[in-house]
Design a protein around this motif. Structure first.
Motif, PDB file in Angstrom:
ATOM      1  N   ILE A 197      -2.129   6.253   7.933  1.00  0.00           N
ATOM      2  CA  ILE A 197      -0.945   6.832   8.523  1.00  0.00           C
ATOM      3  C   ILE A 197       0.214   5.951   8.079  1.00  0.00           C
ATOM      4  O   ILE A 197       0.411   4.848   8.580  1.00  0.00           O
ATOM      5  N   HIS A 198       0.916   6.473   7.074  1.00  0.00           N
ATOM      6  CA  HIS A 198       2.010   5.720   6.465  1.00  0.00           C
ATOM      7  C   HIS A 198       3.133   5.509   7.477  1.00  0.00           C
ATOM      8  O   HIS A 198       3.458   6.410   8.240  1.00  0.00           O
ATOM      9  N   ALA A 199       3.701   4.301   7.472  1.00  0.00           N
ATOM     10  CA  ALA A 199       4.826   3.963   8.346  1.00  0.00           C
ATOM     11  C   ALA A 199       4.537   4.375   9.783  1.00  0.00           C
ATOM     12  O   ALA A 199       5.328   5.072  10.412  1.00  0.00           O
ATOM     13  N   LEU A 259       1.699  16.512  -2.540  1.00  0.00           N
ATOM     14  CA  LEU A 259       2.947  17.261  -2.341  1.00  0.00           C
ATOM     15  C   LEU A 259       3.557  16.823  -1.015  1.00  0.00           C
ATOM     16  O   LEU A 259       3.027  17.109   0.052  1.00  0.00           O
ATOM     17  N   HIS A 260       4.649  16.085  -1.108  1.00  0.00           N
ATOM     18  CA  HIS A 260       5.313  15.465   0.045  1.00  0.00           C
ATOM     19  C   HIS A 260       6.218  16.503   0.735  1.00  0.00           C
ATOM     20  O   HIS A 260       6.956  17.228   0.052  1.00  0.00           O
ATOM     21  N   PRO A 261       6.182  16.552   2.077  1.00  0.00           N
ATOM     22  CA  PRO A 261       6.998  17.558   2.775  1.00  0.00           C
ATOM     23  C   PRO A 261       8.509  17.470   2.497  1.00  0.00           C
ATOM     24  O   PRO A 261       9.209  18.473   2.600  1.00  0.00           O
ATOM     25  N   THR A 279       0.804  -1.223   0.000  1.00  0.00           N
ATOM     26  CA  THR A 279       0.000   0.000   0.000  1.00  0.00           C
ATOM     27  C   THR A 279       0.840   1.279   0.000  1.00  0.00           C
ATOM     28  O   THR A 279       0.279   2.374   0.067  1.00  0.00           O
ATOM     29  N   HIS A 280       2.167   1.130  -0.082  1.00  0.00           N
ATOM     30  CA  HIS A 280       3.001   2.328  -0.140  1.00  0.00           C
ATOM     31  C   HIS A 280       4.379   1.981  -0.691  1.00  0.00           C
ATOM     32  O   HIS A 280       5.209   1.414   0.009  1.00  0.00           O
ATOM     33  N   CYS A 281       4.610   2.300  -1.945  1.00  0.00           N
ATOM     34  CA  CYS A 281       5.954   2.097  -2.507  1.00  0.00           C
ATOM     35  C   CYS A 281       6.198   3.134  -3.590  1.00  0.00           C
ATOM     36  O   CYS A 281       5.281   3.560  -4.289  1.00  0.00           O
ATOM     37  N   HIS A 282       7.457   3.561  -3.690  1.00  0.00           N
ATOM     38  CA  HIS A 282       7.820   4.587  -4.670  1.00  0.00           C
ATOM     39  C   HIS A 282       8.604   3.931  -5.804  1.00  0.00           C
ATOM     40  O   HIS A 282       9.762   4.259  -6.043  1.00  0.00           O
ATOM     41  N   ILE A 283       7.960   2.998  -6.484  1.00  0.00           N
ATOM     42  CA  ILE A 283       8.669   2.264  -7.529  1.00  0.00           C
ATOM     43  C   ILE A 283       8.711   3.022  -8.851  1.00  0.00           C
ATOM     44  O   ILE A 283       9.213   2.516  -9.844  1.00  0.00           O
TER      45      ILE A 283
HETATM   46 ZN   LIG Z   1       6.494   7.482   0.874  1.00  0.00          ZN
END
Ligand SMILES: [Zn+2]
Length: 265
Positions: A152-154, A64-66, A7-11
């Protein structure tokens, strides 16, 4: 084999440019049938969408990621709104958004976070939320401005912190953290929260599992996170993965389980 959802990967990131296909294939051989790939900056969104077209198993989010705060500006919020209104059928969330105390420009971070939470709510999409030393400030903002669901990621924190988000209808992303014996507080929280609140993730290429520090992380390793979670929850991998698959599909409004309620595979 257990059917898994990373559910969360930056591939989509450059570090996978030479072997993205094999990495996805490797993962599917380990049971990973779906991948959620979040957006991080306005510059990256078009590239991400190009990759999405090549891989039917990918779902994606825009946000938009911090970490990239220096590249962001307020005008990009209208670009985001425009992109969300296009309603790509595999665009399933707003993210990755949030607050990070180790990054600069706290005021702009907060403003962009609030506005993106509002957009998620407006478009009835879940939010994928990044946090770093900011769980306490994140919660009231999620509650006041956020959509009805999200993740809530990670997640790393205490049981009490976890339950605040669970009570808001949010899920907790469980990744490599729980494979480290020293992560006692997080392990205890994850062992105790309702099972319906959990989903698996790798955060590839980041957050390697224990024993693989310094290596590029890959979605195939979500199978190892499942193993660690099965130990922690004292459950069989089969029954656990079935619930987690259902949780993940529910989170991202993905193919619902068969009408008899049984998830096959
Ligand atoms: Zn991430």
């Amino acid at each position: 084999m257990n059917k898994l959802y990373d559910t969360h990967c930056h591939i989509d990131f450059k570090v996978f440019n030479n072997d993205r296909g094999p990495v996805v294939k490797n993962a599917s051989e380990a049971g990973v049938e779906r991948f959620m790939v979040p957006g991080v900056s306005a510059e990256q969104w078009p590239r991400l969408q190009q990759h999405v077209e090549q891989f039917p198993s990918w779902r994606f989010a825009l946000g938009l990621h911090p970490w990239f705060i220096k590249q962001h500006n307020r005008h990009q919020l209208s670009e985001l709104e425009q992109a969300l209104s296009n309603q790509h059928k595999r665009l399933r969330a707003v993210g990755e958004i949030g607050l990070d105390a180790t990054c600069d420009n706290a005021d702009l971070q907060r403003e962009l976070f609030i506005e993106q939470l509002k957009l998620a709510k407006q478009f009835r999409l879940p939010a994928i939320i990044h946090h770093r030393k900011t769980l306490e400030t994140t919660h009231p903002l999620v509650k006041q401005y956020g959509p009805e669901s999200g993740v809530i990621h990670a997640f790393s924190g205490s049981y009490e912190q976890a339950m605040k988000f669970v009570d808001c209808g949010y899920k907790l992303g469980v990744g490599g953290v729980i494979t480290y014996p020293r992560a006692q507080k997080t392990r205890q929280a994850i062992a105790k929260v309702p099972l319906s609140a959990l989903v698996l993730e790798t955060d590839s290429p980041d957050m390697p599992i224990c024993g693989h520090q310094g290596e590029r992380n890959e979605p195939a390793r979500v199978a190892k996170v499942l193993e660690a979670l099965a130990d922690l929850r004292e459950m069989s991998k089969d029954s656990l993965s079935e619930v987690l698959w259902k949780n993940s599909c529910e989170l991202f409004n993905d193919a619902p389980p068969a009408s008899n309620g049984h998830v096959s595979g």
